[in-house]
Design a protein around this motif. Structure first.
Motif, mmCIF file in Angstrom:
data_model
loop_
_atom_site.group_PDB
_atom_site.id
_atom_site.type_symbol
_atom_site.label_atom_id
_atom_site.label_comp_id
_atom_site.label_asym_id
_atom_site.label_seq_id
_atom_site.Cartn_x
_atom_site.Cartn_y
_atom_site.Cartn_z
ATOM 1 N N ARG A 116 0.819 -1.215 0.000
ATOM 2 C CA ARG A 116 0.000 0.000 0.000
ATOM 3 C C ARG A 116 0.860 1.276 0.000
ATOM 4 N NH1 ARG A 116 -4.903 0.078 3.497
ATOM 5 N NH2 ARG A 116 -5.931 0.646 1.574
ATOM 6 N N TRP A 123 -3.937 7.111 -5.909
ATOM 7 C CA TRP A 123 -5.342 6.880 -6.295
ATOM 8 C C TRP A 123 -6.257 7.792 -5.479
ATOM 9 C CZ3 TRP A 123 -6.989 4.632 -10.477
ATOM 10 C CH2 TRP A 123 -6.453 3.424 -10.969
ATOM 11 N N CYS A 170 2.715 -0.361 -14.357
ATOM 12 C CA CYS A 170 1.395 0.172 -13.972
ATOM 13 C C CYS A 170 0.993 1.285 -14.931
ATOM 14 C CB CYS A 170 1.423 0.767 -12.569
ATOM 15 S SG CYS A 170 1.987 -0.369 -11.291
ATOM 16 N N HIS A 173 -0.084 -0.121 -18.283
ATOM 17 C CA HIS A 173 -1.427 -0.694 -18.151
ATOM 18 C C HIS A 173 -2.487 0.390 -18.132
ATOM 19 C CE1 HIS A 173 0.069 -4.635 -16.239
ATOM 20 N NE2 HIS A 173 -0.584 -4.942 -17.334
ATOM 21 N N TRP A 197 -13.638 5.986 -11.063
ATOM 22 C CA TRP A 197 -14.133 4.904 -10.185
ATOM 23 C C TRP A 197 -14.157 3.566 -10.949
ATOM 24 C CZ3 TRP A 197 -19.135 2.899 -11.493
ATOM 25 C CH2 TRP A 197 -19.575 1.864 -10.661
ATOM 26 N N HIS A 200 -10.617 2.342 -11.765
ATOM 27 C CA HIS A 200 -9.956 1.801 -10.566
ATOM 28 C C HIS A 200 -10.511 0.408 -10.246
ATOM 29 C CE1 HIS A 200 -8.374 2.886 -6.254
ATOM 30 N NE2 HIS A 200 -7.960 1.704 -6.657
ATOM 31 N N ASN A 201 -11.810 0.222 -10.428
ATOM 32 C CA ASN A 201 -12.375 -1.116 -10.194
ATOM 33 C C ASN A 201 -11.832 -2.137 -11.188
ATOM 34 O OD1 ASN A 201 -13.782 -0.954 -7.837
ATOM 35 N ND2 ASN A 201 -15.770 -0.483 -8.790
ATOM 36 N N ASN A 204 -8.557 -3.032 -9.795
ATOM 37 C CA ASN A 204 -8.771 -3.903 -8.623
ATOM 38 C C ASN A 204 -9.073 -5.337 -9.058
ATOM 39 O OD1 ASN A 204 -8.518 -1.664 -6.976
ATOM 40 N ND2 ASN A 204 -10.718 -1.379 -6.671
ATOM 41 N N ARG A 206 -8.211 -6.813 -11.858
ATOM 42 C CA ARG A 206 -7.019 -7.423 -12.446
ATOM 43 C C ARG A 206 -6.030 -7.847 -11.366
ATOM 44 N NH1 ARG A 206 -2.600 -4.788 -14.133
ATOM 45 N NH2 ARG A 206 -3.658 -2.813 -14.484
ATOM 46 N N LYS A 219 -8.462 -6.751 -2.580
ATOM 47 C CA LYS A 219 -9.019 -5.922 -3.665
ATOM 48 C C LYS A 219 -10.505 -6.245 -3.814
ATOM 49 C CE LYS A 219 -4.836 -4.717 -4.955
ATOM 50 N NZ LYS A 219 -4.284 -3.439 -4.560
ATOM 51 N N LYS A 250 -17.514 10.701 0.308
ATOM 52 C CA LYS A 250 -16.216 10.257 0.841
ATOM 53 C C LYS A 250 -15.093 11.223 0.484
ATOM 54 C CE LYS A 250 -12.435 7.018 0.771
ATOM 55 N NZ LYS A 250 -11.895 5.709 0.474
ATOM 56 N N TYR A 251 -15.048 11.647 -0.778
ATOM 57 C CA TYR A 251 -13.848 12.355 -1.263
ATOM 58 C C TYR A 251 -13.952 13.871 -1.232
ATOM 59 C CZ TYR A 251 -11.860 7.877 -2.808
ATOM 60 O OH TYR A 251 -11.326 6.611 -2.850
HETATM 61 P P1 FAD Z 1 -5.771 0.932 -3.926
HETATM 62 O O1 FAD Z 1 -6.226 0.174 -5.105
HETATM 63 O O2 FAD Z 1 -4.502 1.653 -4.015
HETATM 64 O O3 FAD Z 1 -6.941 1.962 -3.553
HETATM 65 C C1 FAD Z 1 -6.734 3.009 -2.618
HETATM 66 C C2 FAD Z 1 -8.028 3.298 -1.896
HETATM 67 O O4 FAD Z 1 -8.974 3.818 -2.822
HETATM 68 C C3 FAD Z 1 -8.716 2.060 -1.335
HETATM 69 O O5 FAD Z 1 -8.230 1.784 -0.061
HETATM 70 C C4 FAD Z 1 -10.169 2.469 -1.314
HETATM 71 O O6 FAD Z 1 -10.451 3.237 -0.155
HETATM 72 C C5 FAD Z 1 -10.281 3.388 -2.500
HETATM 73 N N1 FAD Z 1 -10.825 2.728 -3.698
HETATM 74 C C6 FAD Z 1 -10.616 1.471 -4.143
HETATM 75 N N2 FAD Z 1 -11.251 1.261 -5.294
HETATM 76 C C7 FAD Z 1 -11.872 2.430 -5.607
HETATM 77 C C8 FAD Z 1 -12.700 2.842 -6.677
HETATM 78 N N3 FAD Z 1 -13.024 2.003 -7.670
HETATM 79 N N4 FAD Z 1 -13.167 4.110 -6.684
HETATM 80 C C9 FAD Z 1 -12.864 4.953 -5.676
HETATM 81 N N5 FAD Z 1 -12.097 4.618 -4.632
HETATM 82 C C10 FAD Z 1 -11.603 3.371 -4.593
HETATM 83 N N6 FAD Z 1 -0.235 -2.292 -9.185
HETATM 84 C C11 FAD Z 1 0.136 -3.404 -9.887
HETATM 85 O O7 FAD Z 1 0.624 -4.359 -9.291
HETATM 86 N N7 FAD Z 1 -0.054 -3.480 -11.238
HETATM 87 C C12 FAD Z 1 -0.577 -2.442 -11.944
HETATM 88 O O8 FAD Z 1 -0.729 -2.507 -13.169
HETATM 89 C C13 FAD Z 1 -0.956 -1.245 -11.238
HETATM 90 N N8 FAD Z 1 -1.454 -0.166 -11.895
HETATM 91 C C14 FAD Z 1 -1.697 0.978 -11.214
HETATM 92 C C15 FAD Z 1 -2.112 2.120 -11.890
HETATM 93 C C16 FAD Z 1 -2.312 3.316 -11.229
HETATM 94 C C17 FAD Z 1 -2.760 4.534 -11.993
HETATM 95 C C18 FAD Z 1 -2.085 3.407 -9.823
HETATM 96 C C19 FAD Z 1 -2.252 4.714 -9.091
HETATM 97 C C20 FAD Z 1 -1.674 2.268 -9.128
HETATM 98 C C21 FAD Z 1 -1.482 1.056 -9.800
HETATM 99 N N9 FAD Z 1 -1.067 -0.083 -9.130
HETATM 100 C C22 FAD Z 1 -0.748 -1.223 -9.832
HETATM 101 C C23 FAD Z 1 -1.076 -0.129 -7.660
HETATM 102 C C24 FAD Z 1 -2.403 -0.731 -7.172
HETATM 103 O O9 FAD Z 1 -3.512 -0.259 -7.953
HETATM 104 C C25 FAD Z 1 -2.712 -0.346 -5.715
HETATM 105 O O10 FAD Z 1 -2.578 1.046 -5.556
HETATM 106 C C26 FAD Z 1 -1.798 -1.042 -4.710
HETATM 107 O O11 FAD Z 1 -1.830 -2.431 -4.917
HETATM 108 C C27 FAD Z 1 -2.284 -0.743 -3.267
HETATM 109 O O12 FAD Z 1 -3.605 -1.218 -3.148
HETATM 110 P P2 FAD Z 1 -4.572 -0.810 -1.986
HETATM 111 O O13 FAD Z 1 -5.180 -2.026 -1.406
HETATM 112 O O14 FAD Z 1 -3.896 0.089 -1.034
HETATM 113 O O15 FAD Z 1 -5.797 -0.008 -2.668
#
Ligand code: FAD
Length: 262
Positions: A116, A123, A170, A173, A197, A200-201, A204, A206, A219, A250-251
């Motif tokens: 994280r 994000w 990332c 992608h 949103w 990001h889903n 998540n 993938r 995820k 929330k945001y």
């Molecule tokens: P994150 O996915 O980082 O989400 C952060 C917070 O956002 C969550 O805790 C939740 O509160 C909120 N959230 C979750 N989903 C949503 C949503 N749909 N809408 C609004 N809020 C939401 N990692 C890889 O391994 N491979 C990749 O290809 C990759 N691509 C990425 C691309 C981008 C642009 C970014 C910013 C990050 C990428 N990452 C990738 C990292 C990965 O997406 C996560 O950020 C990382 O794994 C940490 O995940 P996390 O559980 O903290 O939640």
């Protein structure tokens, strides 16, 4: 907006500390890694700083992001090192609360340091920016050209990720997915919130079960049903109107928690 806040029954919060830690890491570490910032790269940086100066919620209402923006906006090129010096001195002079101190996470805290943190913060920051842009929390600073472009925040994000995001896979992608999902076709600021949103889903989905997933923070297709029962219809498809309400609650600035901040 007050009503939106009071109707929330959730522990899914936005933290000022996470936003500041992400901002700090981006400006003081990620961007300076670029040796020479010129051409499309300096344009990407200028767009990013415009959105930050306009919409990042700084405590004490200080203007340090505007100052950095104004300096960078006049340049055709600068080195990462020059940008780093600019960020550091501006921060120290104008905004001692933001300089120096080690950064921490609350909403983005991993169960160990390898999970994280910054990617989660990034994000979070971009969701916050799309939402407050949609809520039209405008500062006089933002120009009409930006205000009239519903995709302005997504454009800044797309260019930032493509140019500066340290995880190159990332970024590749994200750009591929954004192009496929027609990121710049959004027709309103609300659509931009929902675009991000949805994107990001997809990420998540993938990454669900991937090695990079924190076992303590699986995820999910966000938001969780328990946090927003109204966001899903009985057949499990999304009620996007309710999702938008949830994201705005929330945001938005009014939802920010100040825990961990002195
Ligand atoms: P994150 O996915 O980082 O989400 C952060 C917070 O956002 C969550 O805790 C939740 O509160 C909120 N959230 C979750 N989903 C949503 C949503 N749909 N809408 C609004 N809020 C939401 N990692 C890889 O391994 N491979 C990749 O290809 C990759 N691509 C990425 C691309 C981008 C642009 C970014 C910013 C990050 C990428 N990452 C990738 C990292 C990965 O997406 C996560 O950020 C990382 O794994 C940490 O995940 P996390 O559980 O903290 O939640």
């Amino acid at each position: 907006e007050e009503q939106l806040q009071s109707s929330r029954k959730t522990d899914d919060y936005l933290y000022q500390l996470d936003l500041e830690s992400a901002l700090h890491y981006s400006i003081n570490h990620e961007i300076p890694l670029m040796k020479l910032i010129d051409g499309e790269k300096i344009q990407a940086l200028q767009k990013f700083l415009t959105i930050l100066a306009g919409y990042f919620p700084l405590r004490r209402n200080n203007v340090y992001l505007e100052v950095i923006h104004d300096v960078v906006d006049k340049k055709n090129a600068m080195t990462g090192e020059e940008f780093s010096q600019l960020a550091k001195t501006t921060e120290e002079e104008m905004s001692p609360v933001y300089s120096g101190a080690p950064r921490q996470w609350i909403g983005c805290k991993g169960s160990t340091d390898s999970y994280r943190g910054y990617p989660c913060g990034l994000w979070t920051m971009f969701h916050m920016l799309t939402v407050n842009f949609a809520l039209e929390h405008n500062k006089a600073f933002v120009t009409q050209i930006v205000l009239r472009d519903p995709a302005a925040v997504l454009r800044a994000m797309y260019d930032y990720i493509r140019t500066f995001f340290g995880c190159a896979d990332c970024a590749a992608h994200f750009v591929e997915m954004a192009d496929r999902n027609k990121i710049f076709d959004v027709r309103s600021k609300d659509e931009a919130v929902l675009w991000l949103w949805r994107a990001h889903n997809q990420v998540n989905a993938r990454l669900s079960g991937d090695d990079t997933e924190d076992p303590a923070h699986k995820k999910i297709q966000y938001p969780a049903a328990e946090h927003c029962p109204a966001c899903r219809y009985d057949n499990d498809s999304w009620n996007e109107e309710e999702v938008l309400r949830y994201l705005k609650a929330k945001y938005s600035y009014s939802g920010i928690k100040l825990e961990g901040i002195s």
